[in-house]
Design a protein around this motif. Structure first.
Motif, PDB file in Angstrom:
ATOM      1  N   THR A 183       0.848  -1.142  -0.055  1.00  0.00           N
ATOM      2  CA  THR A 183      -0.122   0.152   0.041  1.00  0.00           C
ATOM      3  C   THR A 183       0.904   1.180  -0.040  1.00  0.00           C
ATOM      4  OG1 THR A 183      -1.792  -1.220   1.139  1.00  0.00           O
ATOM      5  CG2 THR A 183      -1.751   1.086   1.094  1.00  0.00           C
ATOM      6  N   TYR A 184       0.678   2.405  -0.968  1.00  0.00           N
ATOM      7  CA  TYR A 184       1.416   3.343  -1.171  1.00  0.00           C
ATOM      8  C   TYR A 184       0.484   4.562  -0.459  1.00  0.00           C
ATOM      9  CZ  TYR A 184       4.601   0.695  -3.731  1.00  0.00           C
ATOM     10  OH  TYR A 184       5.607  -0.415  -4.505  1.00  0.00           O
ATOM     11  N   VAL A 185       1.197   5.122   0.497  1.00  0.00           N
ATOM     12  CA  VAL A 185       0.349   6.067   1.340  1.00  0.00           C
ATOM     13  C   VAL A 185       0.991   7.387   1.318  1.00  0.00           C
ATOM     14  CG1 VAL A 185      -0.914   6.717   3.474  1.00  0.00           C
ATOM     15  CG2 VAL A 185      -0.498   4.252   2.929  1.00  0.00           C
ATOM     16  N   ASP A 186       0.151   8.484   0.991  1.00  0.00           N
ATOM     17  CA  ASP A 186       0.639   9.843   1.007  1.00  0.00           C
ATOM     18  C   ASP A 186       0.269  10.634   2.155  1.00  0.00           C
ATOM     19  OD1 ASP A 186       1.160  12.734   0.293  1.00  0.00           O
ATOM     20  OD2 ASP A 186      -0.207  12.853  -1.057  1.00  0.00           O
ATOM     21  N   ASP A 187       1.213  11.000   2.983  1.00  0.00           N
ATOM     22  CA  ASP A 187       1.055  11.856   4.259  1.00  0.00           C
ATOM     23  C   ASP A 187       1.910  12.917   4.056  1.00  0.00           C
ATOM     24  OD1 ASP A 187      -0.497  12.354   6.462  1.00  0.00           O
ATOM     25  OD2 ASP A 187       0.863  11.957   7.764  1.00  0.00           O
TER      26      ASP A 187
END
Length: 490
Positions: A357-361
């Protein structure tokens, strides 16, 4: 309010208590910065009749376009390098839109006893006496925007005419000038804005948390804390604090509030009286109900919060406390949480590829925000780095070392994070991306993908500001999403 015409650089006698009814035509106001807030401040002051000079060291097309419009309206505008180096004479007031106290212009103003206000302070004053609208304020090291959007949604669900403004969305000066009537405003306030504000008297206010941040701007952790604490001064109804963060409660204790204002805690645990909290899977209120001594009112389910990560549930509780302080019914708290759409770049899943899972924070611009993001996942390849702003990462690494599959570091202060990893998690593989070019994020994402295994999250939670490489955190997040889209299988 009366006043005499003042020449030279002496402050007009009416200025310390100035409001929208004051004789602004007698004032020469200097505005430092021609961003969105600076433009709104200049536009507002011109409408109130002030003599306005705007200074900005930038000279890009967007700034020039704003300057042209303001000059048409009667302002003097000085653009280009060095424009903010010297305070013009005469100057009766300086409006700053983010300049630090040590900026030469503001040092000169302080030396000459020229008052310095934020755009927020200006909007507060000019809204009086003809457009008084209650403000509900939110600050904190992290979670401000999410909480403000939640509060706005709750107020709207109650049928109130509202807007999220301040450090989010529209500058507050636009609201002052807007003929649209409002019942209440949800106001996000940064430490920079609060530092230069000295007369706000909010209906209710919350400090969500306090961790070191912006130390290069404020000069010390104590100064940063004091700026945040300003939000509680003169509060009329409720001071909402974080039970798990004693520093926020101490701010309430120290504040000079309007008689009758209450201290309201929010907690992820079971709430005591005068708190909101969590019981089983419910958000509950033991603060704004008559029978709070021995019972609680259900506000919403934890599942109504999205994402339901602990830090975001805490944000929801803070927003709920503020909404309830304004008389919003429980059903509107629930409906607001279900309806709200949080902004991008906050624990935002951009893709799932090969079980990763690629997550942008990207909005995690300090270690405390990165802590919240890391806490949401069990196994992480961490993409981090940028401008550390004088903060350290040792505590963060110690806390999360066991969940780090690897780390990919980029940006001007990558070595600060690399050092903390070497000291406290030497077993974690670290890849450095030394490039500062446009393709640096693509290199970082490719490197992170090489370390990740199915079930992992590749998490962009930089823990740092972005302007060493990007225009802002949004541009950094967009670069991350674009790089993920280029990976095999995307």
């Amino acid at each position: 309010m009366g006043g005499r015409h003042v020449i030279n650089n002496q402050t007009p006698e009416w200025l310390p208590t100035a409001d929208g009814a004051s004789p602004w035509s007698q004032a020469r106001v200097i505005i430092a910065g021609l961003g969105v807030a600076g433009f709104a401040a200049a536009d507002g002051l011109l409408e109130f009749g002030a003599q306005v000079t705007v200074l900005d060291d930038a000279e890009n097309q967007q700034v020039r376009d704003r300057a042209t419009l303001l000059e048409t309206l009667g302002a003097e505008v000085r653009l280009g390098p060095g424009s903010t180096a010297t305070l013009p004479e005469p100057a009766h007031l300086v409006i700053t839109t983010g300049f630090p106290p040590h900026a030469p212009l503001l040092v000169q103003a302080a030396t000459r006893d020229v008052p310095i206000w934020s755009e927020v302070e200006l909007a507060w004053r000019l809204s009086r006496p003809n457009k008084i609208v209650p403000w509900i304020g939110i600050t904190g090291t992290n979670g401000k925007t999410s909480t403000t959007l939640m509060l706005e949604a709750m107020l709207a669900a109650a049928g109130l005419r509202t807007a999220a403004v301040g450090n989010i969305g529209r500058p507050i000066m636009e609201i002052v000038l807007d003929p649209e009537p409002y019942d209440v405003l949800a106001v996000e306030l940064s430490s920079h804005q609060l530092h230069w504000s000295n007369s706000l008297s909010l209906h209710s206010a919350a400090v969500l948390n306090l961790q070191p941040d912006h130390l290069e701007w404020h000069g010390s952790a104590d100064n940063y804390r004091d700026a945040k604490a300003e939000i509680y001064q003169r509060v009329q109804a409720s001071c909402v604090y974080n039970v798990e963060d004693p520093a926020t409660e101490q701010m309430v204790v120290d504040a000079e509030v309007i008689e009758g204002a209450r201290a309201i805690g929010f907690t992820l645990g079971i709430p005591d009286r005068s708190m909101v909290g969590v019981v089983d899977d419910l958000l509950v209120d033991r603060a704004f109900i008559p029978q709070r001594a021995d019972s609680a009112l259900e506000l919403a389910k934890v599942a109504d919060v999205s994402p339901a990560a602990p830090h975001n549930v805490a944000n929801a509780l803070a927003a709920a406390a503020l909404a309830r302080s304004f008389g919003v019914p429980a059903t509107a708290v629930r409906d607001g949480l279900r309806n709200v759409r949080l902004g991008p770049h906050k624990i935002e899943t951009v893709a799932v590829l090969g079980g990763v899972t690629y997550v942008d924070d990207s909005k995690a611009t300090n270690p405390h925000a990165a802590d919240a993001a890391l806490s949401a996942f069990d196994s992480v390849v961490w993409v981090a780095g940028g401008q550390a702003k004088g903060t350290t990462f040792d505590e963060l690494i110690i806390k999360h070392a066991d969940r780090l599959r690897g780390a990919v570091l980029l940006g001007v202060d990558a070595e600060v994070i690399a050092g903390a990893l070497a000291r406290h998690a030497p077993q974690v593989p670290v890849i450095r991306v030394d490039s500062t070019e446009t393709r640096a994020m693509a290199q970082a994402v490719t490197a992170a993908a090489s370390l990740a295994k199915p079930g992992d999250a590749v998490l962009l939670a930089p823990g740092c500001a972005s302007r060493d490489m990007y225009t802002d955190y949004a541009a950094r997040g967009e670069a991350f999403a674009a790089a993920v889209a280029e990976l095999p299988g995307a």
